[in-house]
Design a protein around this motif. Sequence first.
Motif, PDB file in Angstrom:
ATOM      1  N   MET A 199       0.828  -1.202   0.000  1.00  0.00           N
ATOM      2  CA  MET A 199       0.000   0.000   0.000  1.00  0.00           C
ATOM      3  C   MET A 199       0.863   1.253   0.000  1.00  0.00           C
ATOM      4  SD  MET A 199      -3.026  -0.930   2.719  1.00  0.00           S
ATOM      5  CE  MET A 199      -3.613   0.777   2.599  1.00  0.00           C
ATOM      6  N   ALA A 200       0.337   2.298  -0.648  1.00  0.00           N
ATOM      7  CA  ALA A 200       1.015   3.588  -0.630  1.00  0.00           C
ATOM      8  C   ALA A 200       1.056   4.129   0.788  1.00  0.00           C
ATOM      9  CB  ALA A 200       0.299   4.565  -1.555  1.00  0.00           C
TER      10      ALA A 200
ATOM     11  N   ASN B 177      10.622   0.164  15.936  1.00  0.00           N
ATOM     12  CA  ASN B 177       9.618  -0.883  15.808  1.00  0.00           C
ATOM     13  C   ASN B 177       9.545  -1.728  17.075  1.00  0.00           C
ATOM     14  OD1 ASN B 177       7.931  -2.988  14.820  1.00  0.00           O
ATOM     15  ND2 ASN B 177       9.742  -4.108  14.119  1.00  0.00           N
ATOM     16  N   PHE B 178       8.334  -1.891  17.622  1.00  0.00           N
ATOM     17  CA  PHE B 178       8.201  -2.751  18.795  1.00  0.00           C
ATOM     18  C   PHE B 178       7.208  -3.882  18.558  1.00  0.00           C
ATOM     19  CE2 PHE B 178       5.646   1.066  19.388  1.00  0.00           C
ATOM     20  CZ  PHE B 178       4.393   0.599  19.775  1.00  0.00           C
ATOM     21  N   ARG B 179       6.939  -4.154  17.271  1.00  0.00           N
ATOM     22  CA  ARG B 179       6.176  -5.346  16.928  1.00  0.00           C
ATOM     23  C   ARG B 179       7.054  -6.583  17.137  1.00  0.00           C
ATOM     24  NH1 ARG B 179       0.854  -3.848  16.807  1.00  0.00           N
ATOM     25  NH2 ARG B 179       0.566  -1.972  15.523  1.00  0.00           N
TER      26      ARG B 179
ATOM     27  N   ALA C  10       9.599   3.724  14.021  1.00  0.00           N
ATOM     28  CA  ALA C  10      10.335   3.538  12.772  1.00  0.00           C
ATOM     29  C   ALA C  10      10.554   2.058  12.486  1.00  0.00           C
ATOM     30  CB  ALA C  10      11.677   4.251  12.850  1.00  0.00           C
ATOM     31  N   GLY C  11      10.527   1.707  11.215  1.00  0.00           N
ATOM     32  CA  GLY C  11      10.859   0.345  10.815  1.00  0.00           C
ATOM     33  C   GLY C  11       9.789  -0.677  11.107  1.00  0.00           C
ATOM     34  N   SER C  12       8.571  -0.237  11.397  1.00  0.00           N
ATOM     35  CA  SER C  12       7.481  -1.173  11.686  1.00  0.00           C
ATOM     36  C   SER C  12       7.117  -1.980  10.448  1.00  0.00           C
ATOM     37  CB  SER C  12       6.254  -0.393  12.164  1.00  0.00           C
ATOM     38  OG  SER C  12       5.107  -1.225  12.194  1.00  0.00           O
ATOM     39  N   PRO C  13       6.683  -3.235  10.621  1.00  0.00           N
ATOM     40  CA  PRO C  13       6.241  -4.033   9.471  1.00  0.00           C
ATOM     41  C   PRO C  13       4.887  -3.576   8.934  1.00  0.00           C
ATOM     42  CG  PRO C  13       5.885  -5.242  11.500  1.00  0.00           C
ATOM     43  CD  PRO C  13       6.656  -4.020  11.871  1.00  0.00           C
ATOM     44  N   CYS C  14       4.212  -2.706   9.651  1.00  0.00           N
ATOM     45  CA  CYS C  14       2.912  -2.199   9.179  1.00  0.00           C
ATOM     46  C   CYS C  14       2.892  -0.674   9.262  1.00  0.00           C
ATOM     47  CB  CYS C  14       1.756  -2.818   9.949  1.00  0.00           C
ATOM     48  SG  CYS C  14       1.995  -2.954  11.737  1.00  0.00           S
ATOM     49  N   PRO C  15       3.731  -0.016   8.456  1.00  0.00           N
ATOM     50  CA  PRO C  15       3.791   1.445   8.497  1.00  0.00           C
ATOM     51  C   PRO C  15       2.571   2.069   7.843  1.00  0.00           C
ATOM     52  CG  PRO C  15       5.142   0.652   6.703  1.00  0.00           C
ATOM     53  CD  PRO C  15       4.651  -0.568   7.445  1.00  0.00           C
ATOM     54  N   SER C  16       2.256   3.266   8.263  1.00  0.00           N
ATOM     55  CA  SER C  16       1.167   4.025   7.660  1.00  0.00           C
ATOM     56  C   SER C  16       1.673   5.284   6.968  1.00  0.00           C
ATOM     57  CB  SER C  16       0.141   4.417   8.733  1.00  0.00           C
ATOM     58  OG  SER C  16       0.793   5.080   9.812  1.00  0.00           O
ATOM     59  N   HIS C  17       2.834   5.784   7.387  1.00  0.00           N
ATOM     60  CA  HIS C  17       3.354   7.050   6.908  1.00  0.00           C
ATOM     61  C   HIS C  17       4.848   6.929   6.581  1.00  0.00           C
ATOM     62  CE1 HIS C  17      -0.330   8.232   8.948  1.00  0.00           C
ATOM     63  NE2 HIS C  17      -0.251   9.425   8.383  1.00  0.00           N
ATOM     64  N   ALA C  18       5.351   7.932   5.886  1.00  0.00           N
ATOM     65  CA  ALA C  18       6.776   7.979   5.560  1.00  0.00           C
ATOM     66  C   ALA C  18       7.186   9.417   5.320  1.00  0.00           C
ATOM     67  CB  ALA C  18       7.080   7.121   4.335  1.00  0.00           C
TER      68      ALA C  18
ATOM     69  N   ASP D  76       9.082  -8.032   9.803  1.00  0.00           N
ATOM     70  CA  ASP D  76       8.370  -8.260   8.551  1.00  0.00           C
ATOM     71  C   ASP D  76       6.962  -8.761   8.842  1.00  0.00           C
ATOM     72  OD1 ASP D  76       9.231 -10.748   9.520  1.00  0.00           O
ATOM     73  OD2 ASP D  76       9.201 -11.624   7.519  1.00  0.00           O
ATOM     74  N   GLU D  77       6.060  -8.562   7.880  1.00  0.00           N
ATOM     75  CA  GLU D  77       4.669  -8.939   8.072  1.00  0.00           C
ATOM     76  C   GLU D  77       4.498 -10.443   8.238  1.00  0.00           C
ATOM     77  OE1 GLU D  77       1.445  -6.385   6.114  1.00  0.00           O
ATOM     78  OE2 GLU D  77       3.076  -6.366   4.639  1.00  0.00           O
ATOM     79  N   ALA D  78       5.362 -11.229   7.606  1.00  0.00           N
ATOM     80  CA  ALA D  78       5.246 -12.681   7.682  1.00  0.00           C
ATOM     81  C   ALA D  78       5.667 -13.235   9.039  1.00  0.00           C
ATOM     82  CB  ALA D  78       6.074 -13.336   6.581  1.00  0.00           C
ATOM     83  N   GLY D  79       6.386 -12.430   9.828  1.00  0.00           N
ATOM     84  CA  GLY D  79       6.818 -12.877  11.144  1.00  0.00           C
ATOM     85  C   GLY D  79       8.075 -13.709  11.144  1.00  0.00           C
ATOM     86  N   HIS D  80       8.874 -13.609  10.087  1.00  0.00           N
ATOM     87  CA  HIS D  80      10.088 -14.420   9.989  1.00  0.00           C
ATOM     88  C   HIS D  80      11.314 -13.726  10.587  1.00  0.00           C
ATOM     89  CE1 HIS D  80       8.014 -16.415   6.301  1.00  0.00           C
ATOM     90  NE2 HIS D  80       7.677 -17.003   7.437  1.00  0.00           N
TER      91      HIS D  80
END
Length: 248
Positions: A5-6, A121-123, A178-186, A127-131
């Motif tokens: 997503m943009a 990032n504190f997820r 910063a560096g989250s696997p699910c960012p919304s902004h940049a 990455d979204e896949a969790g690897h």
Amino acid sequence: MAGPMALQPVDESWQRGLAIVAHPDDLEFGTAAAIARWIKQGKHVAYVLLTSGEAGIDDLDPSDAAIAREQEQRDAAAIVGVEQIHFLGLPDGVLDYGVPLRRELARVIRADRPDVIITNNFRDSWDEAGHALNMADHIVTGRAVLDAARDAANRWVFRDQIEQDGLDKWATRAVWAAGSPCPSHAVDTTDTFDLGVHSLKAHASYLRSLASGPFDAEGFLESVSRQIGARLGVRYAASFEVFDLGLL
């Protein structure tokens, strides 16, 4: 299959930022170029390092590593224009989430009075896949930063800081991870990308410990920043997961 997503541009209508992370080098793996941009805009950004990164280099005694890594962080910060750095001296590798850490960070926030707080990032994963699993210090720090930002805005939480220490409650607008696997902004870092590279290279002792051969700081940042930039419509960018606190 649809691509990523943009991303939306971050809100840059702020003046004071406070970057709170666990270790020296945490900000330099992508965020420093954004901070260089904001410093050039005339904003004030200060750094808070929970640890000195003393457990981060296997073949260097922690007491020696702490000295080296603190100096490298000062050098890295100077490259992007940051002058104010605080090392809290907490133990590297075993940060503990809880009220004592929230208390310490609420004190820092109330003293600095930032509009925006930047953390890492504190997820659970990068990455979204969790690897690409995240590490405990990053997770603890980010969670504590988010909670402490809300604590700092409540006059009845850690009230001794207000009633005895002369601080006041402070409402921060948002926390940016910063560096989250699910960012919304940049934010566009094209013009300050080179400063980001040089700031990462300042962590020479740590980078030498990452691999048997030379670490390609520019290649690493170019790959990550270009992918994010494509989602913002620019050459290079840094991404953030934005947590609007709604405290104002």
